[in-house]
Design a protein around this motif. Structure first.
Motif, PDB file in Angstrom:
ATOM      1  N   CYS A 217       0.831  -1.212   0.000  1.00  0.00           N
ATOM      2  CA  CYS A 217       0.000   0.000   0.000  1.00  0.00           C
ATOM      3  C   CYS A 217       0.862   1.257   0.000  1.00  0.00           C
ATOM      4  CB  CYS A 217      -0.935  -0.001   1.211  1.00  0.00           C
ATOM      5  SG  CYS A 217      -2.253  -1.223   1.119  1.00  0.00           S
ATOM      6  N   ILE A 218       1.942   1.233   0.774  1.00  0.00           N
ATOM      7  CA  ILE A 218       2.851   2.386   0.811  1.00  0.00           C
ATOM      8  C   ILE A 218       3.528   2.561  -0.549  1.00  0.00           C
ATOM      9  CG2 ILE A 218       4.941   3.325   1.870  1.00  0.00           C
ATOM     10  CD1 ILE A 218       4.122   1.782   4.438  1.00  0.00           C
ATOM     11  N   SER A 219       3.940   1.441  -1.172  1.00  0.00           N
ATOM     12  CA  SER A 219       4.561   1.526  -2.496  1.00  0.00           C
ATOM     13  C   SER A 219       3.597   2.080  -3.529  1.00  0.00           C
ATOM     14  CB  SER A 219       5.052   0.139  -2.938  1.00  0.00           C
ATOM     15  OG  SER A 219       6.228  -0.231  -2.238  1.00  0.00           O
ATOM     16  N   PHE A 220       2.324   1.674  -3.454  1.00  0.00           N
ATOM     17  CA  PHE A 220       1.320   2.200  -4.392  1.00  0.00           C
ATOM     18  C   PHE A 220       1.116   3.700  -4.180  1.00  0.00           C
ATOM     19  CE2 PHE A 220      -0.710  -2.270  -4.381  1.00  0.00           C
ATOM     20  CZ  PHE A 220       0.118  -2.675  -5.418  1.00  0.00           C
ATOM     21  N   LEU A 221       1.115   4.118  -2.924  1.00  0.00           N
ATOM     22  CA  LEU A 221       0.984   5.543  -2.618  1.00  0.00           C
ATOM     23  C   LEU A 221       2.150   6.324  -3.226  1.00  0.00           C
ATOM     24  CD1 LEU A 221      -0.321   7.911  -1.012  1.00  0.00           C
ATOM     25  CD2 LEU A 221       1.133   7.255   0.914  1.00  0.00           C
ATOM     26  N   ILE A 222       3.364   5.793  -3.071  1.00  0.00           N
ATOM     27  CA  ILE A 222       4.543   6.449  -3.632  1.00  0.00           C
ATOM     28  C   ILE A 222       4.466   6.468  -5.151  1.00  0.00           C
ATOM     29  CG2 ILE A 222       7.050   6.232  -3.905  1.00  0.00           C
ATOM     30  CD1 ILE A 222       7.114   5.145  -1.022  1.00  0.00           C
ATOM     31  N   SER A 223       4.005   5.363  -5.748  1.00  0.00           N
ATOM     32  CA  SER A 223       3.875   5.296  -7.210  1.00  0.00           C
ATOM     33  C   SER A 223       2.954   6.388  -7.738  1.00  0.00           C
ATOM     34  CB  SER A 223       3.340   3.923  -7.637  1.00  0.00           C
ATOM     35  OG  SER A 223       4.309   2.927  -7.438  1.00  0.00           O
ATOM     36  N   PHE A 224       1.835   6.596  -7.057  1.00  0.00           N
ATOM     37  CA  PHE A 224       0.918   7.655  -7.473  1.00  0.00           C
ATOM     38  C   PHE A 224       1.624   9.004  -7.495  1.00  0.00           C
ATOM     39  CE2 PHE A 224      -1.981  11.097  -6.463  1.00  0.00           C
ATOM     40  CZ  PHE A 224      -2.982  10.937  -7.428  1.00  0.00           C
ATOM     41  N   MET A 225       2.482   9.220  -6.503  1.00  0.00           N
ATOM     42  CA  MET A 225       3.145  10.521  -6.374  1.00  0.00           C
ATOM     43  C   MET A 225       4.195  10.769  -7.459  1.00  0.00           C
ATOM     44  SD  MET A 225       3.779  10.599  -2.280  1.00  0.00           S
ATOM     45  CE  MET A 225       2.417  10.691  -1.111  1.00  0.00           C
ATOM     46  N   LEU A 226       4.760   9.709  -8.033  1.00  0.00           N
ATOM     47  CA  LEU A 226       5.914   9.876  -8.912  1.00  0.00           C
ATOM     48  C   LEU A 226       5.583  10.654 -10.186  1.00  0.00           C
ATOM     49  CD1 LEU A 226       7.672   6.397  -8.497  1.00  0.00           C
ATOM     50  CD2 LEU A 226       8.110   8.541  -7.293  1.00  0.00           C
ATOM     51  N   LEU A 227       4.732  10.092 -11.055  1.00  0.00           N
ATOM     52  CA  LEU A 227       4.375  10.814 -12.281  1.00  0.00           C
ATOM     53  C   LEU A 227       3.430  11.975 -11.987  1.00  0.00           C
ATOM     54  CD1 LEU A 227       3.993   8.065 -15.052  1.00  0.00           C
ATOM     55  CD2 LEU A 227       5.976   9.443 -14.416  1.00  0.00           C
ATOM     56  N   PHE A 228       2.660  11.855 -10.909  1.00  0.00           N
ATOM     57  CA  PHE A 228       1.815  12.963 -10.467  1.00  0.00           C
ATOM     58  C   PHE A 228       2.666  14.212 -10.245  1.00  0.00           C
ATOM     59  CE2 PHE A 228       0.248  15.432  -6.838  1.00  0.00           C
ATOM     60  CZ  PHE A 228      -1.048  15.734  -7.229  1.00  0.00           C
ATOM     61  N   GLY A 337       2.573 -10.343 -10.830  1.00  0.00           N
ATOM     62  CA  GLY A 337       2.069  -9.741 -12.059  1.00  0.00           C
ATOM     63  C   GLY A 337       0.928  -8.776 -11.794  1.00  0.00           C
ATOM     64  N   THR A 338      -0.013  -9.184 -10.958  1.00  0.00           N
ATOM     65  CA  THR A 338      -1.141  -8.330 -10.621  1.00  0.00           C
ATOM     66  C   THR A 338      -0.666  -7.059  -9.927  1.00  0.00           C
ATOM     67  OG1 THR A 338      -2.535 -10.286 -10.341  1.00  0.00           O
ATOM     68  CG2 THR A 338      -3.346  -8.235  -9.386  1.00  0.00           C
ATOM     69  N   ALA A 339       0.297  -7.191  -9.011  1.00  0.00           N
ATOM     70  CA  ALA A 339       0.786  -6.034  -8.259  1.00  0.00           C
ATOM     71  C   ALA A 339       1.499  -5.039  -9.162  1.00  0.00           C
ATOM     72  CB  ALA A 339       1.724  -6.497  -7.141  1.00  0.00           C
ATOM     73  N   ILE A 340       2.372  -5.532 -10.063  1.00  0.00           N
ATOM     74  CA  ILE A 340       3.116  -4.639 -10.946  1.00  0.00           C
ATOM     75  C   ILE A 340       2.175  -3.916 -11.896  1.00  0.00           C
ATOM     76  CG2 ILE A 340       4.789  -4.562 -12.834  1.00  0.00           C
ATOM     77  CD1 ILE A 340       6.097  -4.803 -10.153  1.00  0.00           C
ATOM     78  N   LEU A 341       1.173  -4.614 -12.409  1.00  0.00           N
ATOM     79  CA  LEU A 341       0.261  -3.958 -13.344  1.00  0.00           C
ATOM     80  C   LEU A 341      -0.715  -3.037 -12.623  1.00  0.00           C
ATOM     81  CD1 LEU A 341       1.380  -6.468 -15.111  1.00  0.00           C
ATOM     82  CD2 LEU A 341      -0.425  -5.677 -16.635  1.00  0.00           C
ATOM     83  N   PHE A 342      -1.065  -3.366 -11.387  1.00  0.00           N
ATOM     84  CA  PHE A 342      -1.855  -2.409 -10.606  1.00  0.00           C
ATOM     85  C   PHE A 342      -1.026  -1.169 -10.339  1.00  0.00           C
ATOM     86  CE2 PHE A 342      -3.497  -0.521  -6.699  1.00  0.00           C
ATOM     87  CZ  PHE A 342      -4.851  -0.409  -7.015  1.00  0.00           C
ATOM     88  N   ASN A 343       0.269  -1.372 -10.123  1.00  0.00           N
ATOM     89  CA  ASN A 343       1.174  -0.241  -9.929  1.00  0.00           C
ATOM     90  C   ASN A 343       1.210   0.645 -11.174  1.00  0.00           C
ATOM     91  OD1 ASN A 343       3.438   1.103  -8.400  1.00  0.00           O
ATOM     92  ND2 ASN A 343       4.571   0.478 -10.216  1.00  0.00           N
ATOM     93  N   ALA A 344       1.189   0.029 -12.368  1.00  0.00           N
ATOM     94  CA  ALA A 344       1.147   0.803 -13.615  1.00  0.00           C
ATOM     95  C   ALA A 344      -0.133   1.623 -13.688  1.00  0.00           C
ATOM     96  CB  ALA A 344       1.246  -0.129 -14.814  1.00  0.00           C
ATOM     97  N   PHE A 345      -1.233   1.026 -13.242  1.00  0.00           N
ATOM     98  CA  PHE A 345      -2.513   1.742 -13.197  1.00  0.00           C
ATOM     99  C   PHE A 345      -2.404   2.972 -12.300  1.00  0.00           C
ATOM    100  CE2 PHE A 345      -6.405   2.305 -10.639  1.00  0.00           C
ATOM    101  CZ  PHE A 345      -7.282   2.725 -11.633  1.00  0.00           C
ATOM    102  N   ILE A 346      -1.818   2.787 -11.118  1.00  0.00           N
ATOM    103  CA  ILE A 346      -1.662   3.891 -10.174  1.00  0.00           C
ATOM    104  C   ILE A 346      -0.755   4.976 -10.746  1.00  0.00           C
ATOM    105  CG2 ILE A 346      -0.713   4.531  -7.922  1.00  0.00           C
ATOM    106  CD1 ILE A 346      -3.352   3.134  -7.682  1.00  0.00           C
ATOM    107  N   LEU A 347       0.367   4.556 -11.371  1.00  0.00           N
ATOM    108  CA  LEU A 347       1.301   5.510 -11.963  1.00  0.00           C
ATOM    109  C   LEU A 347       0.605   6.442 -12.942  1.00  0.00           C
ATOM    110  CD1 LEU A 347       4.585   3.529 -12.771  1.00  0.00           C
ATOM    111  CD2 LEU A 347       4.451   5.685 -11.526  1.00  0.00           C
ATOM    112  N   PHE A 348      -0.192   5.858 -13.843  1.00  0.00           N
ATOM    113  CA  PHE A 348      -0.759   6.668 -14.916  1.00  0.00           C
ATOM    114  C   PHE A 348      -2.046   7.376 -14.502  1.00  0.00           C
ATOM    115  CE2 PHE A 348       2.271   4.061 -17.133  1.00  0.00           C
ATOM    116  CZ  PHE A 348       2.871   5.008 -17.939  1.00  0.00           C
TER     117      PHE A 348
END
Length: 389
Positions: A217-228, A337-348
């Motif tokens: 969850c923390i990694s997903f939060l950070i991912s959102f912040m990166l391209l944001f 696989g699910t986690a990495i692609l969910f991370n891509a969703f969060i990034l974009f």
């Protein structure tokens, strides 16, 4: 992969192919940004419709990433790499012959469906095929290509459009994708698919299990912040430089953006940096320096200092991308696989909201307030990083 296959795997070649693919495939996302005026003139449409040729790709890319994750966990990675690049190649070439706005918009959506089947899964493929000591370096190269694509694509599309016309942008990209297709099919080894007892539907339902893991969850939060924050920063900086009293031209602003390529190279040293300081500590320090860089950009007395501090900011974001992905790989186990692609969703999703917020802030406030707000967002990420397990 079995021991015999491991002996014959060419790891540098795998890294090169996936890096080249990441650069050229994500160029499709950004090539339309400088072409808004071209679309308005070519199709006799308004600016909102013209922007949708870019936004539709981003949104479809984000949501398609959610679909391919559970499927790749079930059926393996390479099958989706081959499908993704092959489908993208066909659709991209078709884009070069379109004369209708609605059809081009549909094809852009289909492009995103192909791109999102390759790029995020390639990150999971790295974790499946490469040994642990080579993964972070490979992730650094591949993820840096994602960031480089945002600049290279805009320069590429501008030059090709002015020289040959916009149709050739898609035709030339199609040639790149033909090469990538051949390299993918011939030279990328097949990954060893882990047999899952769960049905595909169960894999989709199990996406909710990702949120049980605090570190994920923390990694997903950070991912959102990166391209944001990255695209938001560029939006604010561009508006700030173009406004009075500076009045930077479009060419000068493009040069400023291009200098960011220098800072992106930090991602290539992610493996060495994390070995020296540790993964979590590298994440904390990068978030803190990125946040402080935005604060310093806000109070800088002249544009040269703002541009300089922007390089520190970009360097930290470039480092965070592969390091955060490596943490997700480590903490997601069978749902990698699910986690990495969910991370891509969060990034974009972050990439979509960042420029929207930045534009509104610059419209109603100024660059100082805008940079400070984005700086506080990253500061929250820094605090969150202390809760990694």
């Amino acid at each position: 992969m079995n021991d015999d296959n491991l002996k014959t795997v060419n790891y540098p070649l795998i890294t090169f192919i996936l890096t080249f693919a990441g650069l050229t495939i994500l160029m499709s996302m950004y090539i339309t940004i400088p072409l808004t005026a071209t679309w308005i003139s070519e199709f006799s449409i308004n600016e909102t419709k013209a922007i949708w040729l870019s936004s539709a790709f981003s949104l479809c890319y984000a949501f398609s990433s959610l679909i391919y994750g559970p499927l790749s966990d079930r059926f393996g990675r390479k099958v989706f790499l081959v499908y993704g690049i092959t489908f993208l190649t066909i659709i991209t070439i078709l884009c070069g012959f379109v004369e209708n706005y609605e059809l081009l918009l549909i094809l852009r959506i289909l492009q995103a469906m192909g791109a999102s089947a390759f790029v995020p899964i390639s990150l999971v493929y790295i974790a499946d095929v490469l040994p642990a000591e080579k993964r972070l370096k490979a992730l650094g190269f591949v993820s840096s290509s994602f960031l480089i694509a945002s600049v290279v694509a805009q320069v590429f599309s501008t030059l090709v459009q002015e020289t040959f016309g916009w149709h050739y942008i898609f035709l030339l990209l199609g040639l790149f994708y033909i090469v990538t297709s051949i390299l993918t099919i011939v030279y990328l080894p097949k990954d060893t698919r882990v047999k899952h007892e769960n049905s595909i539907l169960t894999n989709f339902i199990n996406i909710k299990n990702l949120f049980i893991n605090r570190s994920l969850c923390i990694s997903f939060l950070i991912s959102f912040m990166l391209l944001f924050s990255l695209i938001g920063m560029y939006t604010i900086l561009g508006t700030y430089l173009a406004a009075k009293p500076l009045y930077f031209t479009d060419e000068q602003i493009l040069i400023v953006r291009a200098t960011g390529l220098i800072a992106v190279t930090t991602s290539l040293f992610a493996n060495n940096i994390t070995r020296k300081f540790g993964v979590v500590q590298s994440v904390k320090c990068s978030l803190l320096v990125a946040s402080l860089s935005l604060f310093l950009m806000a109070i800088s007395p002249n544009p040269i200092l703002s541009i300089l501090f922007s390089l520190f900011f970009i360097a930290c974001i470039a480092l965070l991308v592969p390091v955060n992905i490596s943490l997700i790989n480590k903490n997601s186990a069978a749902q990698r696989g699910t986690a990495i692609l969910f991370n891509a969703f969060i990034l974009f999703i972050g990439a979509s909201f960042g420029p929207m917020l930045a534009s509104q802030l610059m419209l109603h406030t100024n660059s100082l307030v805008s940079f400070v707000i984005f700086g506080f967002v990253l500061l929250l990420g820094y605090v969150g990083a202390f809760f990694f397990d």
